[in-house]
Motif scaffolding. Structure first.
Motif, short mmCIF file in Angstrom:
data_model
loop_
_atom_site.label_atom_id
_atom_site.label_comp_id
_atom_site.label_asym_id
_atom_site.label_seq_id
_atom_site.Cartn_x
_atom_site.Cartn_y
_atom_site.Cartn_z
N LEU A 148 0.86 -1.18 0.00
CA LEU A 148 0.00 0.00 0.00
C LEU A 148 0.90 1.23 0.00
O LEU A 148 1.77 1.37 0.86
CB LEU A 148 -0.89 0.01 1.24
CG LEU A 148 -1.64 1.32 1.55
CD1 LEU A 148 -2.69 1.60 0.48
CD2 LEU A 148 -2.27 1.27 2.94
N ALA A 149 0.69 2.14 -0.95
CA ALA A 149 1.44 3.39 -1.01
C ALA A 149 0.47 4.54 -1.19
O ALA A 149 -0.24 4.61 -2.20
CB ALA A 149 2.46 3.37 -2.15
N ALA A 150 0.43 5.43 -0.20
CA ALA A 150 -0.41 6.63 -0.26
C ALA A 150 0.52 7.82 -0.41
O ALA A 150 1.23 8.19 0.53
CB ALA A 150 -1.26 6.74 1.00
N GLY A 151 0.53 8.42 -1.60
CA GLY A 151 1.53 9.41 -1.94
C GLY A 151 1.06 10.84 -1.80
O GLY A 151 -0.13 11.15 -1.89
N ALA A 152 2.02 11.72 -1.62
CA ALA A 152 1.77 13.15 -1.54
C ALA A 152 1.86 13.79 -2.93
O ALA A 152 2.33 13.17 -3.89
CB ALA A 152 2.80 13.80 -0.61
N GLY A 158 3.55 15.45 -8.36
CA GLY A 158 4.11 14.29 -7.68
C GLY A 158 5.56 14.38 -7.29
O GLY A 158 6.16 13.38 -6.89
N GLN A 159 6.16 15.57 -7.36
CA GLN A 159 7.59 15.66 -7.06
C GLN A 159 7.93 15.35 -5.61
O GLN A 159 9.04 14.92 -5.29
CB GLN A 159 8.12 17.06 -7.44
CG GLN A 159 8.11 17.33 -8.93
CD GLN A 159 8.80 16.21 -9.72
OE1 GLN A 159 9.96 15.88 -9.45
NE2 GLN A 159 8.08 15.62 -10.66
N SER A 389 -1.83 11.25 -13.77
CA SER A 389 -1.86 10.68 -12.43
C SER A 389 -0.46 10.21 -12.08
O SER A 389 0.48 10.33 -12.87
CB SER A 389 -2.85 9.51 -12.36
OG SER A 389 -2.29 8.36 -12.96
N ASP A 390 -0.32 9.63 -10.88
CA ASP A 390 0.98 9.12 -10.45
C ASP A 390 1.38 7.84 -11.18
O ASP A 390 2.52 7.38 -11.03
CB ASP A 390 0.96 8.85 -8.95
CG ASP A 390 0.96 10.13 -8.12
OD1 ASP A 390 1.60 11.11 -8.55
OD2 ASP A 390 0.31 10.15 -7.07
N SER A 391 0.47 7.25 -11.96
CA SER A 391 0.80 6.01 -12.67
C SER A 391 2.04 6.17 -13.54
O SER A 391 2.87 5.27 -13.66
CB SER A 391 -0.39 5.56 -13.52
OG SER A 391 -1.51 5.27 -12.73
N ARG A 392 2.18 7.34 -14.16
CA ARG A 392 3.30 7.58 -15.07
C ARG A 392 4.64 7.54 -14.36
O ARG A 392 5.68 7.30 -14.99
CB ARG A 392 3.13 8.94 -15.76
CG ARG A 392 3.45 10.11 -14.87
CD ARG A 392 3.04 11.46 -15.43
NE ARG A 392 3.66 12.56 -14.70
CZ ARG A 392 3.27 13.00 -13.52
NH1 ARG A 392 2.25 12.42 -12.91
NH2 ARG A 392 3.90 14.00 -12.94
#
Length: 449
Positions: A148-152, A158-159, A389-392
């Motif tokens: 599980l990764a919950a990103g800022a 997304g930097q 999105s952060d997928s990239r």
């Protein structure tokens, strides 16, 4: 432990999932604007405490103070690993007085969880956290690892989130497959139900179009060259410009087979004339068919009695996989035609990216969704996320990433509303479907049968 037992556990955990989402919404993790610089670490700490209560360890990884990312995992064997990913920052709420419910109250009413971030993307984070906890509580033996990764920081690129994690902690988030935001809209045709699964996403650039003139006193306009007066010509050029559709994405071939109708009609029909059940698919088709250049900001003038020497239009640009800044420049120049004294500046925010389709992973998602909604004959169409999105940021690690958080397959069900706008809310029924799918996906991929 059987799949049906896990799904029953998901159903009995729905109220807990709603409460978790409400708690997450109450944290104003606003990214950008005057309301704040993220504050995602507070969200991460809440999630860490939730996990720790059931004995699940996690890491708080901060790119800088208060810009925290949470990573937790259930280790398994050598089978393919699965990453649940989502982001914890939200866009500004703007004028809170205009909302039906306070944007950071996490109100539960009318079948929804209301508030900024309820749909984008704290609902997915809440469901992913609960899916991992359900597996941990049931002591399900895993043949592969679940992360599980919950990103800022997703909302501004997304930097401080997944880009930073991929550079500095790739081992923490590297997985064979990942599920993220971006897809899951249902569609209905001929009495059958289906879903869009997003296999990639468009890129984003910001285009600044500056009109130059000659400044002066507003009382003597004849002595100046007011660039603001040329704005209508520039804006109408952008509005009237027809970008040639590109129908190379697999969504168009599959759509033609499923609907057996003219793609031209689906791409040109007045969006306002569509039913609610049709809009998700038609919006996906339009987004996947062309570059978009959308004016979003006007900048010019510093005082009402002064004619400015320049003014600018800022445009949001979304590109298809394979398109470059040169393609964007060519389209803008074609749109502006003979508009004089225009300076064009491009700034790239995100490159387009995509994962292969179909794959064993996409087939596992199809099986898991069929189990979640109890519909074995669902139709499937691969889509392209119009927003980045952060997928990239995870695909370069070798991860196959799909955007998929399924909504209810009932055509009369409530739908998410207000994403990036006022009165954002998430239907509780869609939380139930997403939670069931995530549990079924982990069981399909990671549990030895």
């Amino acid at each position: 432990m059987t799949l049906q037992q896990l799904l029953r556990s998901a159903d009995t955990s729905l109220d807990e999932t709603v409460a978790l989402l409400s708690d997450l919404v109450r944290i104003a993790s606003v990214n950008g604007g005057p309301e704040g610089p993220g504050n995602e670490s507070e969200v991460a700490r809440l999630l860490a405490a939730k996990l720790a209560a059931d004995g699940v360890a996690s890491q708080l990884l901060e790119a800088r103070p208060n810009r925290g990312n949470l990573v937790a995992r259930l280790d398994g064997g050598s089978a393919p690993s699965l990453l649940y990913m989502g982001h914890t920052d939200v866009v500004p709420a703007e004028d809170a007085e205009l909302w039906r419910y306070p944007p950071f109250a996490g109100t539960v009413a009318e079948g929804y969880v209301h508030g900024r971030g309820a749909a984008d993307c704290k609902a997915l984070v809440a469901c992913e956290t609960m899916a991992l906890l359900i597996l941990a509580r049931q002591h399900v033996p895993l043949a592969g690892s679940l992360i599980l990764a919950a990103g800022a920081d997703e909302e501004t690129g997304g930097q401080h989130g997944f880009a930073w994690l991929a550079r500095h902690h790739p081992e923490a988030i590297r997985a064979d497959c990942a599920i993220n935001e971006g897809g899951g809209s249902p569609f209905f045709v001929g009495g059958r139900k289906g879903y869009l699964i997003n296999t990639g996403e468009k890129g984003r650039l910001e285009a600044s179009l500056r009109l130059d003139g000659k400044g002066g006193h507003a009382a003597t306009p004849w002595a100046a060259d007011n660039p603001i007066e040329r704005l209508p010509e520039l804006l109408m050029g952008l509005r009237r410009h027809q970008i040639v559709p590109d129908l190379s994405h697999p969504i168009f071939e599959v759509t033609s087979e499923v609907f057996q109708s003219s793609l031209t009609r689906l791409l040109q029909v007045d969006f306002g004339d569509l039913s609610r059940s049709e809009r998700g698919l038609v919006s996906a088709l339009r987004g996947a068919s062309r570059m978009t250049i959308t004016p979003t900001m006007l900048l010019g003038g510093v005082k009402s009695n002064s004619i400015p020497a320049s003014c600018s239009v800022v445009c949001d640009v979304r590109t298809l996989p394979g398109q470059t800044a040169a393609d964007v420049m060519a389209e803008i120049r074609a749109a502006l035609g003979k508009v004089e004294s225009v300076q064009i500046e491009l700034q790239e925010t995100a490159e387009p990216s995509e994962s292969p389709y179909p794959t064993p992973f996409s087939q596992a998602i199809e099986r898991a969704t069929a189990a979640a909604v109890e519909q074995p004959d669902l139709l499937w169409i691969p889509g392209l996320t119009s927003g980045f999105s952060d997928s990239r940021l995870v695909r370069p690690l070798g991860t196959t990433v799909y955007g998929f958080a399924p909504q209810s397959a009932d055509p009369d069900a409530l739908t998410p509303e207000g994403i990036h706008g006022r009165d954002e809310c998430m239907p509780i029924e869609s939380l139930r479907v997403t939670l069931r799918m995530l549990v079924a996906l982990a069981w399909d991929m990671l549990v030895a049968h």
